[in-house]
Design an enzyme around this catalytic site. Sequence first.
Site, mmCIF file in Angstrom:
data_model
loop_
_atom_site.group_PDB
_atom_site.id
_atom_site.type_symbol
_atom_site.label_atom_id
_atom_site.label_comp_id
_atom_site.label_asym_id
_atom_site.label_seq_id
_atom_site.Cartn_x
_atom_site.Cartn_y
_atom_site.Cartn_z
ATOM 1 N N ASP A 177 117.083 14.073 -46.452
ATOM 2 C CA ASP A 177 117.323 15.509 -46.342
ATOM 3 C C ASP A 177 118.745 15.679 -45.813
ATOM 4 O OD1 ASP A 177 117.503 18.138 -45.651
ATOM 5 O OD2 ASP A 177 115.625 18.216 -44.533
ATOM 6 N N THR A 234 120.185 21.954 -48.283
ATOM 7 C CA THR A 234 120.375 23.395 -48.330
ATOM 8 C C THR A 234 121.735 23.625 -48.978
ATOM 9 O OG1 THR A 234 121.404 23.350 -46.153
ATOM 10 C CG2 THR A 234 119.070 23.919 -46.229
ATOM 11 N N TYR A 283 113.057 38.319 -63.813
ATOM 12 C CA TYR A 283 111.996 37.331 -63.613
ATOM 13 C C TYR A 283 112.187 36.185 -64.576
ATOM 14 C CZ TYR A 283 108.321 37.810 -60.225
ATOM 15 O OH TYR A 283 107.620 37.758 -59.065
ATOM 16 N N GLU A 313 110.251 32.791 -64.399
ATOM 17 C CA GLU A 313 109.392 31.646 -64.087
ATOM 18 C C GLU A 313 109.515 30.595 -65.180
ATOM 19 O OE1 GLU A 313 105.578 33.444 -63.704
ATOM 20 O OE2 GLU A 313 105.845 33.892 -61.583
ATOM 21 N N LYS A 372 124.837 25.521 -45.853
ATOM 22 C CA LYS A 372 125.440 24.962 -44.635
ATOM 23 C C LYS A 372 126.835 24.450 -44.976
ATOM 24 C CE LYS A 372 120.875 24.415 -42.652
ATOM 25 N NZ LYS A 372 119.768 23.538 -42.252
ATOM 26 N N ARG A 411 122.420 31.192 -49.290
ATOM 27 C CA ARG A 411 121.235 30.618 -48.657
ATOM 28 C C ARG A 411 120.330 30.077 -49.746
ATOM 29 N NH1 ARG A 411 122.012 31.953 -43.903
ATOM 30 N NH2 ARG A 411 120.352 30.549 -43.291
HETATM 31 C C1 LIG Z 1 118.455 23.673 -42.125
HETATM 32 C C2 LIG Z 1 117.578 22.537 -42.471
HETATM 33 C C3 LIG Z 1 116.424 22.714 -43.230
HETATM 34 C C4 LIG Z 1 115.833 24.066 -43.560
HETATM 35 O O1 LIG Z 1 116.583 24.906 -44.293
HETATM 36 P P1 LIG Z 1 116.159 26.458 -44.441
HETATM 37 O O2 LIG Z 1 116.992 26.909 -45.571
HETATM 38 O O3 LIG Z 1 116.429 27.105 -43.143
HETATM 39 O O4 LIG Z 1 114.700 26.476 -44.779
HETATM 40 C C5 LIG Z 1 115.707 21.587 -43.614
HETATM 41 N N1 LIG Z 1 116.111 20.359 -43.243
HETATM 42 C C6 LIG Z 1 117.195 20.158 -42.483
HETATM 43 C C7 LIG Z 1 117.575 18.779 -42.101
HETATM 44 C C8 LIG Z 1 117.951 21.236 -42.058
HETATM 45 O O5 LIG Z 1 119.006 21.030 -41.269
#
Ligand SMILES: *Cc1c(COP(=O)(O)O)cnc(C)c1O
Length: 414
Positions: free
Chosen positions: A199, A225, A54, A56, A228, A234
Site C-alpha cells: 500500500d 491513493t 453513470y 458501471e 497524497k 481524492r
Molecule cells: C491514506 C491511506 C489510506 C486511506 O486512504 P483514504 O483515501 O483516506 O481512504 C490507506 N492506506 C494508507 C497507507 C494510507 O496512508
Amino acid sequence: MNTYRSLRESDGPAYDALRGEMKREEEGLELIASENTVSEAVLDALGSVFTNKYSEGYPGNRYYGGQDFTDVIETLAIDRVKRLFGAEHANVQPLSGASANLAAYAATLSPGDTVLGMDLSHGGHLTHGHPVTLPAKVFRFVRYKTEADGTIDYDKLEALAKKEKPKLMLAGFSSYTRQLDYERFASIAKKVGAISMMDMAHIAGMIAGKALPSPVPFFDIVTATTHKTLRGPRGGLILCKEAYAKAIDKAVFPGVQGGPHMHMILAKAVAFGEALRPEFRRYAKQVLVNAKALEKEFLKLGYEIVFGKTENHMLLIDTVKSRNVTGKEAQAWLDLAGISLNKNVLPDDPRGPLDPSGIRVGVPAVTTRGMKVPEMRTIARLIDAALRSGGDEKTLSGIRRQVKMLCKTFPIYR
Ligand SMILES: *Cc1c(COP(=O)(O)O)cnc(C)c1O
C-alpha cells in the site's frame, strides 16, 4: 482561479465556507503529510459534467449507454498510470485508498484468512487490520512491528510469516519514515506461499517521480491513493500483475463499489499526465530534500526524531520527550499559529491515539507551493516557537502573522 460566480449567486452559506477554505489554504502552512494541493487543471476536471454520468462496468463493457467519452477518459487514466509505474494492470475506479484496500482484500481473501500487516502505532494504516475496521472482523490480521532503531527486522518477519502462514502479506504505512526492502519483503511472501501487497498511498508520488524505489516490480498487488504525494484528486488506485487483473476488477465493481465517479477519473487522468512530466520528477526530488532539511533543523533545535531518521516526505517527532508538550496540545497550538499538521501515535505509545506523544510533519504541500530549504529552516523555527509558547494566544497569533507573510510569497493559486 475560478471565481465561483454561480455558487455565490445561488448559495451564500456554501460559497462563504468555500471562500473561507480557499483563504485558509492560501494563508496557512499545510504540513499534514497526507495532503497536497492540486493544479487548476485537476480542479477543472473535478468540477466537470462527468459528475453527471453513470458508467458501471469498464471501458467497452458498461451497463448503461452514452459511454463515448467515459471510455476515452478511463482508458486514458489507465494507460497513463500503467506507464507511470510500469504496471501490468491498473484499476482507477476505487473511490479512496480504503476502498482500494477493501477491494484488494475482497479479491484475494476468504473470511477467516490470515493477513500480516504493520502495527498502527508503528506506522501502519487503519485499513491494515485495526480492530475498529470491518476487514478486521472478517479476516484475521496479525501485526508486525518496527525495531527500536526504526528499521524492520526481516528475519523476524520471516519467522512470523512461517508461524502464521498468511494468505496475504501487507507492506505499506502512513506514518513510517524509513525505506522498506521491497525485494526482501516480497521474497518472504513467496517463500511462505502468500500473496504480496504494498500500500504505497503516502509515497506514490515520490515513486512516480523516481525519487524513491518502486515496489511495483516485486509485489503481486500495489494499492495507492491519488491525492497524497501523487497530487491528484481524492481517490484510490490498484496496480497488479496480469494474473490478478480479473479478480481485482471484479472485486472493485461489483464487489465493493457501484458506479465509478467519472469526474474523479478525469481528474486522475489529468494528474497522471502531470506526473509523467519532467517537472514532477523535480518536485518529487525536492520533497525529499525539503524533508531532510526540516529534519536537520529540528535536530539542531534538539528534537527527538522517531524511527531514527526520515527517508521519505515526513518526520515523526516525539514532542513529549523534546518539549514536554503532548501531540494534542501541539496540534491545537499550531492550528492557532496557522500551521496545520496532525498529532500522531508513536510506536507502542503509552498515551493512546486521542492525545498521543508526538506529531507528524509532512512537506509535500509546502513543496508544491515552491518552498525550498531556507523555508524549511523557517518552518522548523516557527513550530519550535509555537511549542515553546505554552499555548499563549498572543505569542501564537504573532507566529500566525509570520506564517501569513511567508505564505504570501508562495501563492498556491494565482
Ligand atoms: C491514506 C491511506 C489510506 C486511506 O486512504 P483514504 O483515501 O483516506 O481512504 C490507506 N492506506 C494508507 C497507507 C494510507 O496512508
